[in-house]
Design a protein around this motif. Sequence first.
Motif, PDB file in Angstrom:
ATOM      1  N   GLN A   1      45.807  46.657  37.922  1.00 42.80           N
ATOM      2  CA  GLN A   1      45.583  47.943  38.594  1.00 42.80           C
ATOM      3  C   GLN A   1      46.725  48.240  39.573  1.00 42.80           C
ATOM      4  OE1 GLN A   1      42.290  48.722  37.587  1.00 42.80           O
ATOM      5  NE2 GLN A   1      42.846  50.836  38.010  1.00 42.80           N
TER       6      GLN A   1
ATOM      7  N   ASP B   1      46.712  45.653  42.722  1.00 39.32           N
ATOM      8  CA  ASP B   1      45.453  45.355  43.406  1.00 39.32           C
ATOM      9  C   ASP B   1      45.200  43.844  43.288  1.00 39.32           C
ATOM     10  OD1 ASP B   1      42.843  45.088  44.228  1.00 39.32           O
ATOM     11  OD2 ASP B   1      42.187  46.949  43.262  1.00 39.32           O
ATOM     12  N   ASP B   2      45.011  43.183  44.418  1.00 37.57           N
ATOM     13  CA  ASP B   2      44.822  41.721  44.426  1.00 37.57           C
ATOM     14  C   ASP B   2      43.664  41.271  43.537  1.00 37.57           C
ATOM     15  OD1 ASP B   2      46.797  40.618  45.786  1.00 37.57           O
ATOM     16  OD2 ASP B   2      45.792  40.574  47.748  1.00 37.57           O
ATOM     17  N   GLU B   3      42.622  42.137  43.476  1.00 36.35           N
ATOM     18  CA  GLU B   3      41.438  41.744  42.701  1.00 36.35           C
ATOM     19  C   GLU B   3      41.580  42.013  41.206  1.00 36.35           C
ATOM     20  OE1 GLU B   3      38.275  43.699  44.775  1.00 36.35           O
ATOM     21  OE2 GLU B   3      38.762  42.503  46.556  1.00 36.35           O
ATOM     22  N   ASN B   4      42.536  42.827  40.845  1.00 34.63           N
ATOM     23  CA  ASN B   4      42.775  43.129  39.434  1.00 34.63           C
ATOM     24  C   ASN B   4      44.251  43.496  39.302  1.00 34.63           C
ATOM     25  OD1 ASN B   4      43.001  44.082  36.883  1.00 34.63           O
ATOM     26  ND2 ASN B   4      41.471  45.716  37.086  1.00 34.63           N
ATOM     27  N   LYS B   5      45.040  42.497  38.967  1.00 31.11           N
ATOM     28  CA  LYS B   5      46.509  42.645  39.026  1.00 31.11           C
ATOM     29  C   LYS B   5      47.045  43.736  38.103  1.00 31.11           C
ATOM     30  CE  LYS B   5      47.622  38.886  41.584  1.00 31.11           C
ATOM     31  NZ  LYS B   5      48.081  39.154  42.932  1.00 31.11           N
TER      32      LYS B   5
ATOM     33  N   HIS C   1      42.834  54.293  47.361  1.00 36.19           N
ATOM     34  CA  HIS C   1      43.413  53.417  48.391  1.00 36.19           C
ATOM     35  C   HIS C   1      44.168  54.208  49.460  1.00 36.19           C
ATOM     36  CE1 HIS C   1      42.393  49.971  45.916  1.00 36.19           C
ATOM     37  NE2 HIS C   1      42.882  50.621  44.893  1.00 36.19           N
TER      38      HIS C   1
END
Length: 164
Positions: free
Chosen positions: A53, A47-51, A96
């Motif tokens: 994840q 996940d770009d916002e929380n690598k 997702h």
Amino acid sequence: MFSTALDKNRHDRKSFDCGVDVLNNYLRLIANQQSSKDNSRTFVIEDDENKKQIMGFYTLTMITVDLGSLSSGLQKKHKHNNSAALLARSAVDKRHANRGLGSWLLVDALKKLLTASESVGFPLVVVDAKDGVSAFYEKFGFVPFKDENNKLFISIADIRASLK
Ligand SMILES: CC(C)(COP(=O)(O)OP(=O)(O)OC[C@H]1O[C@@H](n2cnc3c(N)ncnc32)[C@H](O)[C@@H]1OP(=O)(O)O)[C@@H](O)C(=O)NCCC(=O)NCCS
């Protein structure tokens, strides 16, 4: 978007939930072990916002196929090589789902396998689909084996042609 090798020190495997326990548990408990033994490789998208994840993953390995379960044309063509790459597992986190990630992962896996096949020849890619998911793979050109439920294949030649 890009995929990267599963790294147990970096990725939070526990929070991944695709809705299928056996796949969640595979990612949590087995994928890293199998990779460290060179039995398979698992790739994830972060996940770009929380690598940490993991949004989705797939696992690749090799198998042998029963050539008798192929059409006579393919049996003849590949009679000297019954090896195939196996897309053993693939899943997207429920949060997702239905955003194209499953499709992206599949194409990414096929690109990797096409590249690998340029160095070590093998004629087929097989997928072990869970119940009810065969239709997802058929949309990408996978064909069911004659005698095996939920097991489908596509030839490297067809992957090459479609990714050209
Ligand atoms: C199957 C899975 C990977 C699809 O991932 P996704 O990111 O939701 O799929 P996409 O958004 O790329 O969907 C692409 C298309 O496939 C369809 N599709 C999605 N899941 C499907 C399923 N289980 N069966 C059939 N078709 C499916 C979508 O409706 C979509 O169709 P469209 O292009 O006509 O709109 C995901 O649902 C999943 O992880 N399921 C649980 C684990 C699993 O069953 N893995 C597969 C076998 S190991």
